[in-house]
Write a protein that holds these residues in place. Structure first.
Motif, PDB file in Angstrom:
ATOM      1  N   LYS A 197      59.838 -74.817  39.647  1.00 20.19           N
ATOM      2  CA  LYS A 197      61.025 -74.602  38.806  1.00 20.19           C
ATOM      3  C   LYS A 197      60.555 -74.536  37.357  1.00 20.19           C
ATOM      4  O   LYS A 197      59.614 -75.212  36.967  1.00 20.19           O
ATOM      5  N   ILE A 198      61.249 -73.712  36.611  1.00 21.42           N
ATOM      6  CA  ILE A 198      60.823 -73.476  35.229  1.00 21.42           C
ATOM      7  C   ILE A 198      62.073 -73.325  34.372  1.00 21.42           C
ATOM      8  O   ILE A 198      63.104 -72.879  34.850  1.00 21.42           O
ATOM      9  N   ASN A 199      61.979 -73.715  33.121  1.00 23.62           N
ATOM     10  CA  ASN A 199      63.148 -73.704  32.249  1.00 23.62           C
ATOM     11  C   ASN A 199      63.432 -72.306  31.696  1.00 23.62           C
ATOM     12  O   ASN A 199      64.555 -71.841  31.719  1.00 23.62           O
ATOM     13  N   GLU A 253      56.531 -75.989  27.018  1.00 18.14           N
ATOM     14  CA  GLU A 253      56.960 -76.392  28.370  1.00 18.14           C
ATOM     15  C   GLU A 253      55.748 -76.642  29.242  1.00 18.14           C
ATOM     16  O   GLU A 253      54.862 -75.799  29.375  1.00 18.14           O
ATOM     17  N   LYS A 254      55.715 -77.828  29.831  1.00 20.66           N
ATOM     18  CA  LYS A 254      54.647 -78.208  30.748  1.00 20.66           C
ATOM     19  C   LYS A 254      55.148 -77.867  32.146  1.00 20.66           C
ATOM     20  O   LYS A 254      56.154 -78.425  32.595  1.00 20.66           O
ATOM     21  N   LEU A 255      54.490 -76.936  32.811  1.00 23.86           N
ATOM     22  CA  LEU A 255      55.023 -76.439  34.078  1.00 23.86           C
ATOM     23  C   LEU A 255      54.784 -77.421  35.212  1.00 23.86           C
ATOM     24  O   LEU A 255      53.764 -78.108  35.264  1.00 23.86           O
ATOM     25  N   MET A 256      55.737 -77.463  36.119  1.00 21.49           N
ATOM     26  CA  MET A 256      55.621 -78.292  37.308  1.00 21.49           C
ATOM     27  C   MET A 256      54.637 -77.636  38.282  1.00 21.49           C
ATOM     28  O   MET A 256      54.449 -76.421  38.224  1.00 21.49           O
ATOM     29  N   PRO A 257      54.061 -78.413  39.195  1.00 24.49           N
ATOM     30  CA  PRO A 257      53.211 -77.782  40.212  1.00 24.49           C
ATOM     31  C   PRO A 257      54.069 -77.055  41.243  1.00 24.49           C
ATOM     32  O   PRO A 257      55.269 -77.316  41.346  1.00 24.49           O
ATOM     33  N   PRO A 258      53.470 -76.136  42.015  1.00 23.96           N
ATOM     34  CA  PRO A 258      54.209 -75.511  43.102  1.00 23.96           C
ATOM     35  C   PRO A 258      54.678 -76.572  44.100  1.00 23.96           C
ATOM     36  O   PRO A 258      54.083 -77.642  44.191  1.00 23.96           O
ATOM     37  N   SER A 259      55.745 -76.260  44.841  1.00 24.73           N
ATOM     38  CA  SER A 259      56.272 -77.247  45.785  1.00 24.73           C
ATOM     39  C   SER A 259      56.242 -76.681  47.201  1.00 24.73           C
ATOM     40  O   SER A 259      55.961 -75.492  47.402  1.00 24.73           O
ATOM     41  N   TYR A 317      59.163 -81.263  29.975  1.00 21.73           N
ATOM     42  CA  TYR A 317      58.575 -81.531  31.288  1.00 21.73           C
ATOM     43  C   TYR A 317      59.698 -81.726  32.296  1.00 21.73           C
ATOM     44  O   TYR A 317      60.858 -81.871  31.906  1.00 21.73           O
ATOM     45  N   ASN A 318      59.340 -81.726  33.579  1.00 22.98           N
ATOM     46  CA  ASN A 318      60.363 -81.863  34.631  1.00 22.98           C
ATOM     47  C   ASN A 318      61.541 -80.927  34.412  1.00 22.98           C
ATOM     48  O   ASN A 318      62.703 -81.330  34.536  1.00 22.98           O
ATOM     49  N   CYS A 328      55.030 -65.225  34.519  1.00 23.44           N
ATOM     50  CA  CYS A 328      54.240 -66.343  34.001  1.00 23.44           C
ATOM     51  C   CYS A 328      53.141 -66.814  34.934  1.00 23.44           C
ATOM     52  O   CYS A 328      52.195 -67.420  34.485  1.00 23.44           O
ATOM     53  N   PHE A 329      53.304 -66.609  36.221  1.00 22.75           N
ATOM     54  CA  PHE A 329      52.497 -67.400  37.135  1.00 22.75           C
ATOM     55  C   PHE A 329      51.279 -66.678  37.679  1.00 22.75           C
ATOM     56  O   PHE A 329      51.357 -65.547  38.136  1.00 22.75           O
ATOM     57  N   LYS A 330      50.151 -67.391  37.601  1.00 20.21           N
ATOM     58  CA  LYS A 330      48.961 -67.015  38.340  1.00 20.21           C
ATOM     59  C   LYS A 330      48.586 -68.264  39.115  1.00 20.21           C
ATOM     60  O   LYS A 330      48.670 -69.365  38.583  1.00 20.21           O
ATOM     61  N   TYR A 331      48.175 -68.079  40.344  1.00 16.10           N
ATOM     62  CA  TYR A 331      47.820 -69.237  41.157  1.00 16.10           C
ATOM     63  C   TYR A 331      46.347 -69.180  41.497  1.00 16.10           C
ATOM     64  O   TYR A 331      45.757 -68.109  41.623  1.00 16.10           O
TER      65      TYR A 331
END
Length: 153
Positions: free
Chosen positions: A134-136, A107-113, A19-20, A143-146
């Motif tokens: 941000k992603i590791n 990995e637990k993804l962070m929210p958009p900023s 996380y984070n 990866c991303f769908k919003y």
């Protein structure tokens, strides 16, 4: 022998989450039949060629027994990471637990900023913008769908 140790002394419910971006927590529970004085130790290897490292910061239960570990600055490699938890006790040999984990799967993804909303009353529309979290691991863009959930008030 390789599997020395009394049945039921190995840890149970081992799990890890990242996380984070670069922090990782792993937790487990003491084996059902482990003697009270059993202490557990976590070792891990981030890739086949990496060093084997012991946990630097253990999380302890009320009896002072290690039941988790907190890692910092974790990077996700392409291959699986190897985790091993062994134990020691004065009264019994303790079975070890080991497993391979693909870190990108935990990995637990962070929210958009930096989310901004600009609405135009005359055109009757809104523009919503955000920055990708941000992603590791590396294949970020695939990866991303919003999903935007708009509630009218």
């Amino acid at each position: 022998p390789m599997f020395a140790g009394m049945n039921g002394t190995a840890i149970q419910n081992f799990s890890c989450v990242i996380y984070n971006v670069s922090l990782m927590n792993c937790t487990w529970q003491a084996g059902r039949d482990a003697p009270r004085d059993t202490q557990y130790f976590l070792f891990w290897q981030n890739s086949r060629y990496g060093n084997v490292m012991e946990c630097e910061l253990y999380l302890k239960d009320e009896n002072g027994r290690n039941t988790g570990c907190r890692f910092q600055n974790v990077t996700i490699r392409v291959e699986k990471a190897y985790f091993l938890v062994n134990g020691s006790s004065k009264y019994s040999l303790i079975q070890f637990h080991d497993e391979y984990i693909q870190l990108h799967k935990i990995e637990k993804l962070m929210p958009p900023s930096n989310i901004t909303v600009n609405c135009d009353d005359i055109k009757n529309d809104c523009i919503i913008q955000w920055q990708q979290p941000k992603i590791n691991h590396s294949n970020k863009d695939k990866c991303f769908k919003y999903e935007i959930n708009i509630k009218y008030k």
